[in-house]
Structures are given as structure tokens and as C-alpha cells.
Design a protein around this motif. Structure first.
Motif, PDB file in Angstrom:
ATOM      1  N   TYR A 154       0.832  -1.187   0.000  1.00  0.00           N
ATOM      2  CA  TYR A 154       0.000   0.000   0.000  1.00  0.00           C
ATOM      3  C   TYR A 154       0.875   1.249   0.000  1.00  0.00           C
ATOM      4  O   TYR A 154       2.040   1.234   0.385  1.00  0.00           O
ATOM      5  N   ALA A 155       0.265   2.340  -0.458  1.00  0.00           N
ATOM      6  CA  ALA A 155       0.928   3.637  -0.495  1.00  0.00           C
ATOM      7  C   ALA A 155       0.207   4.588   0.449  1.00  0.00           C
ATOM      8  O   ALA A 155      -0.889   4.303   0.933  1.00  0.00           O
ATOM      9  N   PHE A 156       0.833   5.747   0.714  1.00  0.00           N
ATOM     10  CA  PHE A 156       0.277   6.727   1.637  1.00  0.00           C
ATOM     11  C   PHE A 156       0.064   8.066   0.941  1.00  0.00           C
ATOM     12  O   PHE A 156       0.944   8.555   0.234  1.00  0.00           O
ATOM     13  N   LEU A 157      -1.106   8.639   1.166  1.00  0.00           N
ATOM     14  CA  LEU A 157      -1.400   9.996   0.714  1.00  0.00           C
ATOM     15  C   LEU A 157      -1.614  10.836   1.969  1.00  0.00           C
ATOM     16  O   LEU A 157      -2.545  10.602   2.733  1.00  0.00           O
ATOM     17  N   ILE A 158      -0.735  11.811   2.185  1.00  0.00           N
ATOM     18  CA  ILE A 158      -0.804  12.681   3.360  1.00  0.00           C
ATOM     19  C   ILE A 158      -1.334  14.040   2.922  1.00  0.00           C
ATOM     20  O   ILE A 158      -0.762  14.671   2.014  1.00  0.00           O
ATOM     21  N   VAL A 159      -2.407  14.499   3.549  1.00  0.00           N
ATOM     22  CA  VAL A 159      -2.985  15.807   3.239  1.00  0.00           C
ATOM     23  C   VAL A 159      -2.869  16.688   4.478  1.00  0.00           C
ATOM     24  O   VAL A 159      -3.439  16.379   5.525  1.00  0.00           O
ATOM     25  N   ASP A 160      -2.137  17.785   4.365  1.00  0.00           N
ATOM     26  CA  ASP A 160      -1.888  18.664   5.518  1.00  0.00           C
ATOM     27  C   ASP A 160      -2.126  20.121   5.112  1.00  0.00           C
ATOM     28  O   ASP A 160      -1.288  20.739   4.479  1.00  0.00           O
ATOM     29  N   SER A 161      -3.270  20.645   5.454  1.00  0.00           N
ATOM     30  CA  SER A 161      -4.425  20.052   6.110  1.00  0.00           C
ATOM     31  C   SER A 161      -5.620  20.146   5.172  1.00  0.00           C
ATOM     32  O   SER A 161      -5.547  20.842   4.147  1.00  0.00           O
ATOM     33  N   ILE A 162      -6.721  19.511   5.539  1.00  0.00           N
ATOM     34  CA  ILE A 162      -7.882  19.553   4.656  1.00  0.00           C
ATOM     35  C   ILE A 162      -8.455  20.963   4.568  1.00  0.00           C
ATOM     36  O   ILE A 162      -8.960  21.372   3.518  1.00  0.00           O
ATOM     37  N   GLN A 163      -8.343  21.748   5.646  1.00  0.00           N
ATOM     38  CA  GLN A 163      -8.853  23.124   5.604  1.00  0.00           C
ATOM     39  C   GLN A 163      -8.029  24.025   4.695  1.00  0.00           C
ATOM     40  O   GLN A 163      -8.514  25.064   4.243  1.00  0.00           O
ATOM     41  N   ALA A 164      -6.765  23.641   4.436  1.00  0.00           N
ATOM     42  CA  ALA A 164      -5.882  24.478   3.632  1.00  0.00           C
ATOM     43  C   ALA A 164      -5.884  24.107   2.151  1.00  0.00           C
ATOM     44  O   ALA A 164      -5.197  24.749   1.357  1.00  0.00           O
ATOM     45  N   GLU A 170     -16.851  28.720  -3.021  1.00  0.00           N
ATOM     46  CA  GLU A 170     -16.675  29.985  -2.326  1.00  0.00           C
ATOM     47  C   GLU A 170     -16.975  29.873  -0.834  1.00  0.00           C
ATOM     48  O   GLU A 170     -16.346  30.525  -0.011  1.00  0.00           O
ATOM     49  N   GLU A 171     -17.931  29.046  -0.492  1.00  0.00           N
ATOM     50  CA  GLU A 171     -18.357  28.916   0.897  1.00  0.00           C
ATOM     51  C   GLU A 171     -17.511  27.862   1.593  1.00  0.00           C
ATOM     52  O   GLU A 171     -17.304  26.764   1.070  1.00  0.00           O
ATOM     53  N   GLU A 172     -16.974  28.185   2.787  1.00  0.00           N
ATOM     54  CA  GLU A 172     -16.019  27.306   3.467  1.00  0.00           C
ATOM     55  C   GLU A 172     -16.597  25.930   3.743  1.00  0.00           C
ATOM     56  O   GLU A 172     -15.940  24.908   3.499  1.00  0.00           O
ATOM     57  N   ARG A 173     -17.801  25.876   4.253  1.00  0.00           N
ATOM     58  CA  ARG A 173     -18.407  24.593   4.583  1.00  0.00           C
ATOM     59  C   ARG A 173     -18.552  23.718   3.340  1.00  0.00           C
ATOM     60  O   ARG A 173     -18.211  22.537   3.351  1.00  0.00           O
ATOM     61  N   ALA A 174     -19.039  24.308   2.252  1.00  0.00           N
ATOM     62  CA  ALA A 174     -19.212  23.560   1.005  1.00  0.00           C
ATOM     63  C   ALA A 174     -17.867  23.088   0.465  1.00  0.00           C
ATOM     64  O   ALA A 174     -17.754  21.996  -0.104  1.00  0.00           O
ATOM     65  N   ASN A 175     -16.839  23.919   0.634  1.00  0.00           N
ATOM     66  CA  ASN A 175     -15.502  23.552   0.175  1.00  0.00           C
ATOM     67  C   ASN A 175     -14.985  22.322   0.917  1.00  0.00           C
ATOM     68  O   ASN A 175     -14.483  21.369   0.307  1.00  0.00           O
ATOM     69  N   LEU A 176     -15.133  22.320   2.247  1.00  0.00           N
ATOM     70  CA  LEU A 176     -14.675  21.188   3.054  1.00  0.00           C
ATOM     71  C   LEU A 176     -15.473  19.927   2.746  1.00  0.00           C
ATOM     72  O   LEU A 176     -14.916  18.823   2.699  1.00  0.00           O
ATOM     73  N   GLU A 177     -16.765  20.082   2.533  1.00  0.00           N
ATOM     74  CA  GLU A 177     -17.593  18.919   2.216  1.00  0.00           C
ATOM     75  C   GLU A 177     -17.198  18.334   0.859  1.00  0.00           C
ATOM     76  O   GLU A 177     -17.152  17.105   0.693  1.00  0.00           O
ATOM     77  N   ALA A 178     -16.877  19.207  -0.111  1.00  0.00           N
ATOM     78  CA  ALA A 178     -16.474  18.724  -1.438  1.00  0.00           C
ATOM     79  C   ALA A 178     -15.154  17.969  -1.364  1.00  0.00           C
ATOM     80  O   ALA A 178     -14.989  16.899  -1.974  1.00  0.00           O
ATOM     81  N   GLY A 217     -14.998  24.312  10.565  1.00  0.00           N
ATOM     82  CA  GLY A 217     -15.661  24.612   9.302  1.00  0.00           C
ATOM     83  C   GLY A 217     -16.768  23.661   8.918  1.00  0.00           C
ATOM     84  O   GLY A 217     -17.813  24.069   8.441  1.00  0.00           O
ATOM     85  N   SER A 218     -16.550  22.364   9.101  1.00  0.00           N
ATOM     86  CA  SER A 218     -17.554  21.371   8.739  1.00  0.00           C
ATOM     87  C   SER A 218     -17.203  20.043   9.382  1.00  0.00           C
ATOM     88  O   SER A 218     -16.024  19.695   9.505  1.00  0.00           O
ATOM     89  N   SER A 219     -18.217  19.314   9.789  1.00  0.00           N
ATOM     90  CA  SER A 219     -17.993  17.989  10.385  1.00  0.00           C
ATOM     91  C   SER A 219     -18.023  16.887   9.332  1.00  0.00           C
ATOM     92  O   SER A 219     -17.961  15.708   9.666  1.00  0.00           O
ATOM     93  N   ALA A 220     -18.088  17.263   8.033  1.00  0.00           N
ATOM     94  CA  ALA A 220     -18.199  16.265   6.968  1.00  0.00           C
ATOM     95  C   ALA A 220     -17.045  15.276   6.990  1.00  0.00           C
ATOM     96  O   ALA A 220     -17.235  14.075   6.815  1.00  0.00           O
ATOM     97  N   ILE A 221     -15.816  15.790   7.238  1.00  0.00           N
ATOM     98  CA  ILE A 221     -14.666  14.904   7.228  1.00  0.00           C
ATOM     99  C   ILE A 221     -14.745  13.895   8.374  1.00  0.00           C
ATOM    100  O   ILE A 221     -14.261  12.772   8.261  1.00  0.00           O
ATOM    101  N   SER A 222     -15.401  14.278   9.478  1.00  0.00           N
ATOM    102  CA  SER A 222     -15.545  13.363  10.611  1.00  0.00           C
ATOM    103  C   SER A 222     -16.412  12.171  10.246  1.00  0.00           C
ATOM    104  O   SER A 222     -16.171  11.052  10.705  1.00  0.00           O
ATOM    105  N   TYR A 223     -17.408  12.390   9.421  1.00  0.00           N
ATOM    106  CA  TYR A 223     -18.299  11.296   9.017  1.00  0.00           C
ATOM    107  C   TYR A 223     -17.639  10.388   7.977  1.00  0.00           C
ATOM    108  O   TYR A 223     -17.924   9.191   7.928  1.00  0.00           O
ATOM    109  N   LYS A 224     -16.741  10.955   7.167  1.00  0.00           N
ATOM    110  CA  LYS A 224     -16.073  10.154   6.147  1.00  0.00           C
ATOM    111  C   LYS A 224     -14.903   9.359   6.715  1.00  0.00           C
ATOM    112  O   LYS A 224     -14.553   8.299   6.201  1.00  0.00           O
ATOM    113  N   GLY A 225     -14.283   9.862   7.771  1.00  0.00           N
ATOM    114  CA  GLY A 225     -13.098   9.210   8.320  1.00  0.00           C
ATOM    115  C   GLY A 225     -13.401   7.847   8.912  1.00  0.00           C
ATOM    116  O   GLY A 225     -14.407   7.664   9.596  1.00  0.00           O
ATOM    117  N   GLU A 226     -12.522   6.884   8.665  1.00  0.00           N
ATOM    118  CA  GLU A 226     -12.659   5.550   9.265  1.00  0.00           C
ATOM    119  C   GLU A 226     -12.031   5.517  10.654  1.00  0.00           C
ATOM    120  O   GLU A 226     -12.491   4.778  11.529  1.00  0.00           O
TER     121      GLU A 226
END
Length: 282
Positions: A154-164, A170-178, A217-226
Motif C-alpha cells: 500500500y501507499a500513503f497519501l498525506i494531506v496537511d491540512s484539509i482546511q488548507a 466559495e463557501e467554506e463549509r461547502a468547500n470542506l464537504e467537497a 468549518g464542517s464535520s463532513a470529514i468526521s463522518y467520512k473518516g474511518e
């Protein structure tokens, strides 16, 4: 009863070798390199979130996981939109060498040949850094596709950070959810072959406590995270990591970690790594 060809492909017993491969990877786990954590969690989730307030060393842990696995030959792509390519490289070099930034500068000045040899071996690691070049989910999907072709493991994809990550709305919440949906989609495309680790800033109201829905900004990432690991500074140089979500294993467990110093007597000699708090002999 006859089953048509298209339905046969969906049968429970179709492609059992893929199931066996998935189980092998889960049993072996995707490690952090910290034995105490690895023995408890038995592997990271395919989409792992490291959340915490600024300065809680979640980025340190993300890089540390990438470094540990790169040393085992597993490639890692670091999408850094906060620290920049050179700062990220220096921190990785510090981890790799066990030297603080000050120590590395002194080595470069006083022992240039040794420093060159260090850089030569460091540059062989299968780590890639993308800073300021990922403009949207499609491009991230493309480089993730290239990444998994670099290994049979397996490989690793590191994202630091999702908010950045770049604005695709245009809208922060929609951006994080996307972006949360995009990371989840990439995870599913490479099921069992790619481990995604994303750092996430916590909202101010959640700084002092572990929270499942504490993302800024949004709890969307919390629901997607395993798997979600919550980082809190509990004392100078000490971090408490609490597993607030884990679909495949232990949750509610805590790990107390401390900053690793090149010289324990010099607080500024941080080598950008975390380790379990040392226990005094009884």
C-alpha cells in the motif's frame, strides 16, 4: 436458477482472492511506527483523520508515519498546503537523521562531506511533496493513481491540512464537504492499496476536549473518516492522542506522547518526532 453474466460478477464468492488480500493487509496493518499504538489499533484506517488545535503536532505525526513507511519501501505523497515544500523537507530530514534543524545546519557547515552523504541517502526515499500544485480533486485523483502504481504494497497519501486545500467552492463549509467527498472517493477507488491521512484543524470550542465532530468549518470529514485521532497538548512537550472513532477496532483509548529531542537537556532540539512518554522505573 440461472444467473446472467452481469450478476455473476457481483456474486458473494466472486474474486475471493481480493478478499484474502484485503484481510492480509488488515491483519498486518498500516503502521504508525509507534509500537504501543500499532499493537492496539492493528493498523490505520484507509481514511485516517488527525485532528487537533494548532501546535498539537498532528502534522508531525503525519510526517512521521510517512517517514516510517517510506523506510520500509512504501511510497508516500505529501500534499502540503501549510508549511511549504522546503520546510516540509527539512522536517523530514530531521526525522530521518535524528538531528534538530540547528544540528543539521552545524553539520552542513562543519562536516559538508557527511552532510552530502546524508542528503544522498535521504533523497532515495520514495517520498513525494506537492506544495501549491494540487488545484482540485481531479488532479489529486490522478496523482493518487500514479502513486499506487509505484508499489505492490500500500501507499500513503498525506494531506496537511484539509482546511488548507484549494478553494473549489466559495463557501467554506461547502468547500470542506467537497474535499471530504473527494478523499472518500479516492479511498474507495484504491480500496486496500492506499492509506489516506488528513490533518484537520479543530474548531475553537473543541480545543480542550476530544470530540468526534470537532473539525473546523464542517464535520463532513468526521463522518467520512474511518479512524479519527484527536490531538491535545496536556503539558509542555506532551501530547495526548485519543481515538474517538475507529470503524475496525479499538476506540476511546488514549496514548500519551512526548516530543523527541536530540538532546533531552535542550528543549529546542526537537527532531519532529513523537514517542510514548518514558516511564520511570518502579
Amino acid at each position: 436458477m440461472s444467473v446472467n453474466d452481469s450478476l455473476k460478477k457481483l456474486a458473494l464468492g466472486e474474486g475471493l482472492e481480493k478478499l484474502e488480500g484485503f484481510l492480509d493487509r488488515k491483519i498486518l496493518g498500516a503502521p504508525t511506527g509507534i509500537q504501543q499504538i500499532d499493537e492496539t489499533l492493528l493498523g490505520l484506517g484507509a481514511l485516517t483523520i488527525l485532528q487537533g488545535s494548532p501546535g498539537s503536532n498532528k502534522s508531525t505525526m503525519a510526517l512521521q508515519i510517512a517517514m516510517f513507511n517510506a523506510r520500509q519501501g512504501r511510497p508516500a505523497l505529501i500534499v502540503d498546503e501549510e508549511n511549504g515544500r522546503e520546510r516540509t523537507r527539512v522536517r523530514l530530514l530531521s526525522q530521518y537523521s535524528g538531528r534538530s534543524e540547528t544540528s543539521l545546519m552545524r553539520m552542513r557547515s562543519e562536516s559538508p562531506a557527511d552532510f552530502d552523504r546524508l542528503l544522498s541517502s535521504f533523497s532515495q526515499l520514495p517520498i513525494y511533496i506537492a506544495s501549491g500544485i494540487v488545484t482540485g480533486p481531479e488532479e489529486l485523483e490522478r496523482v493518487a493513481e500514479e502513486l499506487v502504481t509505484q508499489t505492490e504494497d500500500y501507499a500513503f497519501l498525506i494531506v496537511d491540512s484539509i482546511q488548507a486545500l484549494p478553494r473549489i467552492s466559495e463557501e467554506e463549509r461547502a468547500n470542506l464537504e467537497a474535499w471530504s467527498k473527494a478523499l472518500d472517493r479516492i479511498k474507495l477507488q484504491h480500496d486496500g492499496r492506499l492509506i489516506i491521512i488528513a490533518t484537520s484543524e479543530k474548531g475553537y470550542a473543541h480545543f480542550e476536549q476530544a470530540s468526534l465532530a470537532g473539525a473546523k468549518g464542517s464535520s463532513a470529514i468526521s463522518y467520512k473518516g474511518e479512524l479519527i485521532a484527536d490531538f491535545r497538548t496536556i503539558a509542555p512537550g506532551r501530547i495526548r492522542v485519543e481515538i474517538v472513532k475507529n470503524r475496525d477496532g479499538a476506540r476511546g483509548v488514549c496514548f500519551d506522547l512526548e516530543l523527541q529531542l536530540e538532546d533531552p537537556k535542550v528543549p529546542s532540539s526537537f527532531i519532529f518526532m513523537l514517542a510514548p512518554v518514558a516511564r520511570l522505573p518502579e
